[in-house]
Structure formats: C-alpha cells, structure tokens
Design an enzyme around this catalytic site. Structure first.
Site, PDB file in Angstrom:
ATOM      1  N   ASN A   9       0.878  -1.167   0.000  1.00 51.40           N
ATOM      2  CA  ASN A   9       0.000   0.000   0.000  1.00 51.40           C
ATOM      3  C   ASN A   9       0.914   1.216   0.000  1.00 51.40           C
ATOM      4  O   ASN A   9       1.491   1.560   1.025  1.00 51.40           O
ATOM      5  CB  ASN A   9      -0.902  -0.020   1.248  1.00 51.40           C
ATOM      6  CG  ASN A   9      -1.743   1.236   1.365  1.00 51.40           C
ATOM      7  OD1 ASN A   9      -1.812   2.034   0.433  1.00 51.40           O
ATOM      8  ND2 ASN A   9      -2.377   1.420   2.510  1.00 51.40           N
ATOM      9  N   TRP A  10       1.033   1.809  -1.168  1.00 54.99           N
ATOM     10  CA  TRP A  10       1.961   2.949  -1.285  1.00 54.99           C
ATOM     11  C   TRP A  10       1.425   4.206  -0.615  1.00 54.99           C
ATOM     12  O   TRP A  10       2.141   5.171  -0.446  1.00 54.99           O
ATOM     13  CB  TRP A  10       2.232   3.237  -2.763  1.00 54.99           C
ATOM     14  CG  TRP A  10       3.186   2.266  -3.401  1.00 54.99           C
ATOM     15  CD1 TRP A  10       3.925   1.290  -2.771  1.00 54.99           C
ATOM     16  CD2 TRP A  10       3.517   2.179  -4.790  1.00 54.99           C
ATOM     17  NE1 TRP A  10       4.687   0.614  -3.691  1.00 54.99           N
ATOM     18  CE2 TRP A  10       4.459   1.144  -4.935  1.00 54.99           C
ATOM     19  CE3 TRP A  10       3.107   2.885  -5.927  1.00 54.99           C
ATOM     20  CZ2 TRP A  10       5.003   0.788  -6.175  1.00 54.99           C
ATOM     21  CZ3 TRP A  10       3.638   2.539  -7.156  1.00 54.99           C
ATOM     22  CH2 TRP A  10       4.582   1.501  -7.275  1.00 54.99           C
ATOM     23  N   LYS A  11       0.133   4.232  -0.323  1.00 55.90           N
ATOM     24  CA  LYS A  11      -0.497   5.432   0.258  1.00 55.90           C
ATOM     25  C   LYS A  11      -0.267   6.624  -0.681  1.00 55.90           C
ATOM     26  O   LYS A  11      -0.281   6.438  -1.889  1.00 55.90           O
ATOM     27  CB  LYS A  11       0.035   5.663   1.677  1.00 55.90           C
ATOM     28  CG  LYS A  11      -0.077   4.386   2.533  1.00 55.90           C
ATOM     29  CD  LYS A  11       0.196   4.590   3.981  1.00 55.90           C
ATOM     30  CE  LYS A  11       0.023   3.262   4.720  1.00 55.90           C
ATOM     31  NZ  LYS A  11       0.201   3.369   6.159  1.00 55.90           N
ATOM     32  N   HIS A  95      -9.250   1.605   4.962  1.00 55.42           N
ATOM     33  CA  HIS A  95      -7.973   1.746   5.671  1.00 55.42           C
ATOM     34  C   HIS A  95      -8.151   2.688   6.869  1.00 55.42           C
ATOM     35  O   HIS A  95      -8.937   3.637   6.797  1.00 55.42           O
ATOM     36  CB  HIS A  95      -6.902   2.284   4.715  1.00 55.42           C
ATOM     37  CG  HIS A  95      -5.524   2.181   5.298  1.00 55.42           C
ATOM     38  ND1 HIS A  95      -5.040   3.111   6.183  1.00 55.42           N
ATOM     39  CD2 HIS A  95      -4.566   1.247   5.156  1.00 55.42           C
ATOM     40  CE1 HIS A  95      -3.809   2.746   6.550  1.00 55.42           C
ATOM     41  NE2 HIS A  95      -3.502   1.619   5.945  1.00 55.42           N
ATOM     42  N   GLU A  97      -6.470   5.034   7.897  1.00 54.13           N
ATOM     43  CA  GLU A  97      -6.242   6.452   7.583  1.00 54.13           C
ATOM     44  C   GLU A  97      -7.493   7.078   6.963  1.00 54.13           C
ATOM     45  O   GLU A  97      -7.786   8.248   7.189  1.00 54.13           O
ATOM     46  CB  GLU A  97      -5.019   6.582   6.656  1.00 54.13           C
ATOM     47  CG  GLU A  97      -3.730   6.300   7.421  1.00 54.13           C
ATOM     48  CD  GLU A  97      -2.623   5.666   6.606  1.00 54.13           C
ATOM     49  OE1 GLU A  97      -2.682   5.689   5.371  1.00 54.13           O
ATOM     50  OE2 GLU A  97      -1.683   5.125   7.241  1.00 54.13           O
ATOM     51  N   GLU A 167      -5.067  -4.596  10.592  1.00 55.73           N
ATOM     52  CA  GLU A 167      -3.988  -3.643  10.821  1.00 55.73           C
ATOM     53  C   GLU A 167      -4.216  -2.910  12.143  1.00 55.73           C
ATOM     54  O   GLU A 167      -4.997  -1.947  12.187  1.00 55.73           O
ATOM     55  CB  GLU A 167      -3.934  -2.612   9.691  1.00 55.73           C
ATOM     56  CG  GLU A 167      -3.750  -3.217   8.314  1.00 55.73           C
ATOM     57  CD  GLU A 167      -3.190  -2.197   7.325  1.00 55.73           C
ATOM     58  OE1 GLU A 167      -2.061  -2.406   6.872  1.00 55.73           O
ATOM     59  OE2 GLU A 167      -3.858  -1.195   7.045  1.00 55.73           O
ATOM     60  N   GLY A 173       3.081   2.340  10.666  1.00 54.26           N
ATOM     61  CA  GLY A 173       4.072   3.405  10.494  1.00 54.26           C
ATOM     62  C   GLY A 173       4.825   3.764  11.756  1.00 54.26           C
ATOM     63  O   GLY A 173       5.512   4.778  11.809  1.00 54.26           O
ATOM     64  N   SER A 212       3.845  -2.136  10.183  1.00 53.18           N
ATOM     65  CA  SER A 212       5.294  -2.275  10.334  1.00 53.18           C
ATOM     66  C   SER A 212       5.804  -3.666   9.968  1.00 53.18           C
ATOM     67  O   SER A 212       6.737  -4.172  10.586  1.00 53.18           O
ATOM     68  CB  SER A 212       5.736  -1.880  11.749  1.00 53.18           C
ATOM     69  OG  SER A 212       5.379  -0.531  12.019  1.00 53.18           O
ATOM     70  N   GLY A 233       3.049  -1.068   4.118  1.00 51.70           N
ATOM     71  CA  GLY A 233       3.167   0.346   3.761  1.00 51.70           C
ATOM     72  C   GLY A 233       4.613   0.684   3.428  1.00 51.70           C
ATOM     73  O   GLY A 233       5.083   0.454   2.315  1.00 51.70           O
ATOM     74  N   GLY A 234       5.321   1.211   4.404  1.00 49.83           N
ATOM     75  CA  GLY A 234       6.687   1.712   4.206  1.00 49.83           C
ATOM     76  C   GLY A 234       7.604   0.773   3.426  1.00 49.83           C
ATOM     77  O   GLY A 234       8.267   1.192   2.467  1.00 49.83           O
TER      78      GLY A 234
HETATM   79  P1  13P Z   1       3.410   0.369   7.517  1.00 51.31           P
HETATM   80  O1  13P Z   1       3.849  -0.932   6.889  1.00 51.31           O
HETATM   81  O2  13P Z   1       4.172   1.553   6.982  1.00 51.31           O
HETATM   82  O3  13P Z   1       3.352   0.296   9.003  1.00 51.31           O
HETATM   83  O4  13P Z   1       1.896   0.619   7.019  1.00 51.31           O
HETATM   84  C1  13P Z   1       0.979  -0.396   7.144  1.00 51.31           C
HETATM   85  C2  13P Z   1      -0.247  -0.008   6.415  1.00 51.31           C
HETATM   86  O5  13P Z   1      -0.959   0.895   6.816  1.00 51.31           O
HETATM   87  C3  13P Z   1      -0.568  -0.743   5.179  1.00 51.31           C
HETATM   88  O6  13P Z   1      -1.862  -0.485   4.764  1.00 51.31           O
END
Ligand code: 13P
Length: 250
Positions: A9-11, A95, A97, A167, A173, A212, A233-234
């Site tokens: 998930n590149w966001k 998500h 967010e 999640e 993050g 993470s 994500g990251g």
């Molecule tokens: P991180 O892997 O950066 O913690 O993000 C997880 C995430 O929100 C994937 O949707």
C-alpha cells in the site's frame, strides 16, 4: 486452500514515473514466483501506467480507494467501473487512515465493498483497533464491529472475493509490530467471525496482517496459522524490501 497474498500500500507516495520505475525493478525481483499473489496498491494517478508496466507479470494492481457509484455528479471521485476498465483487479477499502482522516463509517465502507465486488474486482477490507481500544480490552469487539459492518449483506459467494487486512492502528508506520503470537491471537478471533458469517468460505478467506511488516519480521508473522499474507506500507516503497517480504511468504 488459502492463498497467501502480499500486498503493498503505497499510500500517497510516488509520482507516475517513480511508480513505473519501481514496478520495472520489482518485476525482475519477483519473476517466477507463483506461490504468492503479489499486489501493489498505488495512487489513482499511477494506476493506468502501473497496469501497463505489470501486464503479463505476476504482479496485480490495486487502487487505494473508490467511490461506491458507477457514474454521476460526484466531483472528484473515481468509480469501480473506471478502475475495472483500466485493468485494476483489487481495491483497498476502509484503511484506518481513511476512517480517521475522512470519517469513513462501516456503512460507507460496506457500500464500497459491494460496489467493488459488483465489478468483479477483489476487495481488501481493512480493520483494526486503536491503541486505546487495545488498552481498554476492546480489541476483539472493535474488530468484530468493523467486520460485521463492512461485510453486512455479503453472500458466501461474494466473500470468496474479499481479503481481510488486520492492521492494528498502533502498529502502522510506528515500527511497533504486533508480536506474531499477539497477531495470531487476534487473527484467530477474526477467523471465528468470518466462519460465523460465511461457514467454510470463512475458513478459506485470506487474512493479512499489516503494521510495520518488514523483511526482518515477515517470515515469523507469516508462519502463524491464521496470518495468510501482509499489507505493507513503508517497506513496499522499495522493490528490494517488498520482494524480500514476498519471498518470505513462499
Ligand atoms: P506500515 O507498513 O508503513 O506500518 O503501514 C501499514 C499499512 O498501513 C498498510 O496499509
């Protein structure tokens, strides 16, 4: 058999050019891997070229959101039909967010799930508790509410095209991953709810862990009985680190 699905998930990251460059590299890194479904969730502006770059490869493309109507006067929104038409196969929904910054409710997310399935795409439904929920002993209740809300009115046949991504918000993050034991315990509870909703189909649904996840902890998390993949994500922003997680899922 449950499919292992490793999704990035590149966001709100990467220009179109950066996206194409990353995917070009990722294709080489994961060439020949068929035991794991590999998905990259990218911003709307990258999706068309992302699909073109990965066509014929083992990488599928996801959108990170959608509006639950097929067309109309909804300025600035994107429909499932538009995504489907350019070759997008998955959509990440609900998500944390989006729940937090855009006030998305379970009801609205449920509409999106149905709209995505109606176009024949796969929905990745994200759920997860906040730190204060966990500390108050409400983890399972929060997850169950989000699951039952997001999946309201979904049939067993439809459920086969849904992936659940657990999640924990406190792990996103932050570098604070849930321990494999703690994640498994919560995944088992999620599985129970899915089985109560969809019987056998619930047993077969993929439940991803997200928060993470990185090359160093992926294998241990993915070894758990009810952890069937990851939403990353990251560590999905770089081809090498994402490919290492994919390989840990084999
Ligand atoms: P991180 O892997 O950066 O913690 O993000 C997880 C995430 O929100 C994937 O949707």
């Amino acid at each position: 058999m449950r499919r292992t699905v490793i999704a990035g998930n590149w966001k709100m990251n990467k220009t179109n050019q950066e996206a194409v460059e990353m995917l070009h590299q990722l294709k080489k890194e994961v060439a020949g891997i068929s035991e794991v479904d590999i998905v990259i969730g990218a911003p709307f502006t990258c999706l068309s070229d992302a699909v073109k770059e990965t066509v014929g490869s083992n990488i599928k493309i996801a959108a990170e959101n959608v509006y639950p109507k097929s067309s109309g006067a909804y300025t600035g929104e994107i429909s499932p039909k538009m995504l489907k038409a350019i070759g997008v196969e998955y959509v990440i929904l609900g998500h944390s967010e989006r729940r937090e910054y855009f006030q998305e409710s379970d009801e609205f997310i449920n509409e999106k799930v149905k709209a995505v399935l109606a176009e024949g795409m796969t929905a990745i439904l994200c759920i997860g508790e906040k730190l204060e929920d966990r500390e108050a002993g409400k983890t399972n209740m929060v997850n169950e509410t989000q699951l039952r809300g997001g999946l309201a009115g979904i049939t067993k046949e439809e459920a086969a095209n849904i992936i659940v991504a657990y999640e924990p918000v406190w792990a996103i993050g932050t570098g604070k991953t849930a321990t494999p034991e703690l994640a498994q315990e919560t995944h088992a509870k999620i599985r129970k709810v899915l089985v109560s909703l969809f019987d056998k189909v619930g047993e077969e649904m993929t439940i991803q862990y997200g928060g993470s996840m990185k090359p160093e902890n992926a294998a241990e998390l993915l070894a758990q009985k009810d952890i069937d993949g990851g939403l990353i994500g990251g560590a999905s922003l770089e081809a090498k680190s994402f490919a290492e997680i994919v390989k840990a899922g084999r």
